[in-house]
Design a protein around this motif. Structure first.
Motif, PDB file in Angstrom:
ATOM      1  N   THR A   1       3.178  -2.826  -9.581  1.00 49.88           N
ATOM      2  CA  THR A   1       2.943  -2.538  -8.162  1.00 49.88           C
ATOM      3  C   THR A   1       1.618  -1.807  -7.998  1.00 49.88           C
ATOM      4  O   THR A   1       1.411  -0.746  -8.590  1.00 49.88           O
ATOM      5  CB  THR A   1       4.071  -1.667  -7.598  1.00 49.88           C
ATOM      6  OG1 THR A   1       5.321  -2.341  -7.790  1.00 49.88           O
ATOM      7  CG2 THR A   1       3.858  -1.412  -6.110  1.00 49.88           C
ATOM      8  N   ILE A   2       0.735  -2.372  -7.192  1.00 46.20           N
ATOM      9  CA  ILE A   2      -0.587  -1.792  -6.963  1.00 46.20           C
ATOM     10  C   ILE A   2      -0.732  -1.469  -5.481  1.00 46.20           C
ATOM     11  O   ILE A   2      -0.423  -2.310  -4.618  1.00 46.20           O
ATOM     12  CB  ILE A   2      -1.712  -2.762  -7.396  1.00 46.20           C
ATOM     13  CG1 ILE A   2      -1.509  -3.216  -8.846  1.00 46.20           C
ATOM     14  CG2 ILE A   2      -3.078  -2.117  -7.200  1.00 46.20           C
ATOM     15  CD1 ILE A   2      -1.574  -2.105  -9.877  1.00 46.20           C
TER      16      ILE A   2
ATOM     17  N   ALA B   1     -14.930  -6.644  -8.825  1.00 41.73           N
ATOM     18  CA  ALA B   1     -16.340  -6.932  -8.577  1.00 41.73           C
ATOM     19  C   ALA B   1     -17.175  -5.661  -8.644  1.00 41.73           C
ATOM     20  O   ALA B   1     -18.256  -5.637  -9.253  1.00 41.73           O
ATOM     21  CB  ALA B   1     -16.498  -7.614  -7.224  1.00 41.73           C
ATOM     22  N   ARG B   2     -16.681  -4.590  -8.035  1.00 41.18           N
ATOM     23  CA  ARG B   2     -17.420  -3.328  -8.029  1.00 41.18           C
ATOM     24  C   ARG B   2     -17.576  -2.757  -9.428  1.00 41.18           C
ATOM     25  O   ARG B   2     -18.666  -2.321  -9.827  1.00 41.18           O
ATOM     26  CB  ARG B   2     -16.716  -2.319  -7.113  1.00 41.18           C
ATOM     27  CG  ARG B   2     -17.295  -0.917  -7.176  1.00 41.18           C
ATOM     28  CD  ARG B   2     -16.677  -0.013  -6.127  1.00 41.18           C
ATOM     29  NE  ARG B   2     -15.226  -0.092  -6.078  1.00 41.18           N
ATOM     30  CZ  ARG B   2     -14.417   0.501  -6.951  1.00 41.18           C
ATOM     31  NH1 ARG B   2     -14.910   1.204  -7.973  1.00 41.18           N
ATOM     32  NH2 ARG B   2     -13.099   0.402  -6.813  1.00 41.18           N
ATOM     33  N   VAL B   3     -16.496  -2.753 -10.207  1.00 41.81           N
ATOM     34  CA  VAL B   3     -16.542  -2.182 -11.549  1.00 41.81           C
ATOM     35  C   VAL B   3     -17.448  -3.005 -12.464  1.00 41.81           C
ATOM     36  O   VAL B   3     -18.233  -2.456 -13.250  1.00 41.81           O
ATOM     37  CB  VAL B   3     -15.120  -2.056 -12.137  1.00 41.81           C
ATOM     38  CG1 VAL B   3     -15.170  -1.712 -13.614  1.00 41.81           C
ATOM     39  CG2 VAL B   3     -14.331  -0.990 -11.373  1.00 41.81           C
ATOM     40  N   LEU B   4     -17.379  -4.335 -12.371  1.00 44.94           N
ATOM     41  CA  LEU B   4     -18.259  -5.168 -13.188  1.00 44.94           C
ATOM     42  C   LEU B   4     -19.718  -4.974 -12.795  1.00 44.94           C
ATOM     43  O   LEU B   4     -20.605  -4.938 -13.650  1.00 44.94           O
ATOM     44  CB  LEU B   4     -17.865  -6.632 -13.063  1.00 44.94           C
ATOM     45  CG  LEU B   4     -16.530  -7.037 -13.711  1.00 44.94           C
ATOM     46  CD1 LEU B   4     -16.249  -8.521 -13.470  1.00 44.94           C
ATOM     47  CD2 LEU B   4     -16.524  -6.747 -15.204  1.00 44.94           C
TER      48      LEU B   4
ATOM     49  N   VAL C   1      -6.110  -0.029  -7.557  1.00 48.77           N
ATOM     50  CA  VAL C   1      -6.949  -1.196  -7.836  1.00 48.77           C
ATOM     51  C   VAL C   1      -7.906  -0.915  -8.994  1.00 48.77           C
ATOM     52  O   VAL C   1      -8.234  -1.813  -9.776  1.00 48.77           O
ATOM     53  CB  VAL C   1      -7.720  -1.638  -6.579  1.00 48.77           C
ATOM     54  CG1 VAL C   1      -6.768  -2.194  -5.536  1.00 48.77           C
ATOM     55  CG2 VAL C   1      -8.573  -0.508  -6.010  1.00 48.77           C
ATOM     56  N   ASP C   2      -8.340   0.327  -9.135  1.00 49.40           N
ATOM     57  CA  ASP C   2      -9.239   0.658 -10.232  1.00 49.40           C
ATOM     58  C   ASP C   2      -8.533   0.596 -11.587  1.00 49.40           C
ATOM     59  O   ASP C   2      -9.170   0.290 -12.604  1.00 49.40           O
ATOM     60  CB  ASP C   2      -9.854   2.053 -10.039  1.00 49.40           C
ATOM     61  CG  ASP C   2     -11.006   2.043  -9.030  1.00 49.40           C
ATOM     62  OD1 ASP C   2     -11.376   0.942  -8.577  1.00 49.40           O
ATOM     63  OD2 ASP C   2     -11.520   3.124  -8.709  1.00 49.40           O
ATOM     64  N   ASP C   3      -7.237   0.886 -11.627  1.00 46.44           N
ATOM     65  CA  ASP C   3      -6.492   0.737 -12.879  1.00 46.44           C
ATOM     66  C   ASP C   3      -6.626  -0.691 -13.394  1.00 46.44           C
ATOM     67  O   ASP C   3      -6.848  -0.928 -14.588  1.00 46.44           O
ATOM     68  CB  ASP C   3      -5.001   1.050 -12.663  1.00 46.44           C
ATOM     69  CG  ASP C   3      -4.726   2.527 -12.433  1.00 46.44           C
ATOM     70  OD1 ASP C   3      -5.459   3.368 -12.982  1.00 46.44           O
ATOM     71  OD2 ASP C   3      -3.765   2.823 -11.700  1.00 46.44           O
ATOM     72  N   VAL C   4      -6.484  -1.649 -12.499  1.00 43.36           N
ATOM     73  CA  VAL C   4      -6.574  -3.059 -12.885  1.00 43.36           C
ATOM     74  C   VAL C   4      -8.018  -3.436 -13.193  1.00 43.36           C
ATOM     75  O   VAL C   4      -8.309  -4.107 -14.198  1.00 43.36           O
ATOM     76  CB  VAL C   4      -6.016  -3.974 -11.781  1.00 43.36           C
ATOM     77  CG1 VAL C   4      -6.085  -5.433 -12.213  1.00 43.36           C
ATOM     78  CG2 VAL C   4      -4.580  -3.587 -11.437  1.00 43.36           C
TER      79      VAL C   4
ATOM     80  N   GLY D   1      -9.011  -5.698  -1.922  1.00 43.32           N
ATOM     81  CA  GLY D   1      -7.975  -5.336  -2.884  1.00 43.32           C
ATOM     82  C   GLY D   1      -8.451  -5.318  -4.317  1.00 43.32           C
ATOM     83  O   GLY D   1      -9.533  -4.812  -4.643  1.00 43.32           O
ATOM     84  N   ILE D   2      -7.632  -5.869  -5.210  1.00 45.03           N
ATOM     85  CA  ILE D   2      -7.937  -5.860  -6.639  1.00 45.03           C
ATOM     86  C   ILE D   2      -9.234  -6.600  -6.930  1.00 45.03           C
ATOM     87  O   ILE D   2     -10.063  -6.143  -7.724  1.00 45.03           O
ATOM     88  CB  ILE D   2      -6.770  -6.477  -7.431  1.00 45.03           C
ATOM     89  CG1 ILE D   2      -5.533  -5.571  -7.359  1.00 45.03           C
ATOM     90  CG2 ILE D   2      -7.159  -6.716  -8.883  1.00 45.03           C
ATOM     91  CD1 ILE D   2      -4.282  -6.187  -7.958  1.00 45.03           C
TER      92      ILE D   2
END
Length: 267
Positions: free
Chosen positions: A187-188, A28-31, A219-222, A22-23
């Protein structure tokens, strides 16, 4: 006009709780994509390892945020290998969905202990190292539920506590070069919705009608919002909550139209 000194807290060593899916997995991926050495932590180690493998180059560590022993052991092991953490993301959460008067203590206490207690334990373990290094960023994943009533009473109360904790720690640790901020998702669309969608396939579509932007979040928005607050571009942002909610907390035009308080567009 000078842009001010460049922050030295670029994500280098980042730990994310509840990051098996999830989020948390998206954060983790974006960082990682932004250059961080990412530690994926979760109470489900197998799932954390799977997420770390998908990311590539990330490390998976078992961490039960409800246990001080688990937290201290994990942080001690991680810092001995990598040095003090630069970024902590408190994302772990559980949410009961029972009528308030019927929620037994063993259930609501888990909501509070994971969401708020977990963040307290992690911050107590991590902030001393950040203070000594005189750099670091903590990002707490709060919720719009911490701002307004949207149900899930005990979860919402814990998220409201997390918002207050964010402000308090920001004031205390700011003088040491440590920033503490939060994001509040609406809401995600995450895998947790799969059970609900199995019985109500239009649940997310109905939720989208509440949002001024006409959709629920991803999830990418967050994750992108968290990465911003954790990084250099937010070097003078401390003690704030960033809603990631498509405008929900600003108000609901759909509700205003329903009650006749807003003009319906001609088209």
């Amino acid at each position: 006009m000078s842009s001010g000194p460049r922050d030295t807290t670029s994500p280098r060593r980042a730990l994310i709780t509840g990051a098996a899916g999830g989020i948390g997995a998206a954060i983790a991926r974006v960082l990682h994509t932004g250059g961080a050495t990412v530690i994926v932590t979760d109470v489900d180690l197998d799932a954390a390892r799977a997420t770390a493998a998908i990311i590539g180059g990330a490390e998976a560590v078992h961490l039960d945020v409800r246990s001080e022993k688990s937290v201290r052991s994990a942080i001690g092991s991680i810092t001995s290998r990598h040095g003090p953490l630069d970024v902590l993301v408190n994302n772990a959460a559980v949410c009961s969905n029972l009528e308030f008067e019927s929620v037994p203590e063993p259930v609501w206490s888990v909501d509070v202990d994971v969401v708020l207690g977990g963040a307290i334990r992690l911050c107590q373990a991590v902030l001393p190292g950040m203070r000594e290094a005189r750099r670091g960023a903590v990002v707490n994943v709060a919720s719009v539920n911490g701002h307004r009533y949207f149900g899930n009473d005990t979860y919402s109360a814990a998220k409201a506590g997390l918002l207050n904790l964010t402000r308090g720690l920001a004031a205390q640790y700011g003088p040491y070069g440590v920033r503490v901020n939060s994001v509040s998702p609406g809401t995600i669309a995450t895998p947790i919705w799969e059970e609900r969608l199995a019985t109500d396939p239009h649940a997310l579509d109905k939720a989208a009608s509440w949002y001024p932007m006409g959709r629920v979040g991803t999830v990418d928005d967050v994750a992108e919002a968290v990465a911003f607050l954790a990084g250099d571009r937010a070097s003078w942002i401390n003690g704030i909550d960033l809603p990631v909610d498509g405008g929900l907390l600003a108000g609901s035009r759909a509700m205003a139209v329903d009650i006749g308080a807003a003009v319906v567009d001609a088209d």
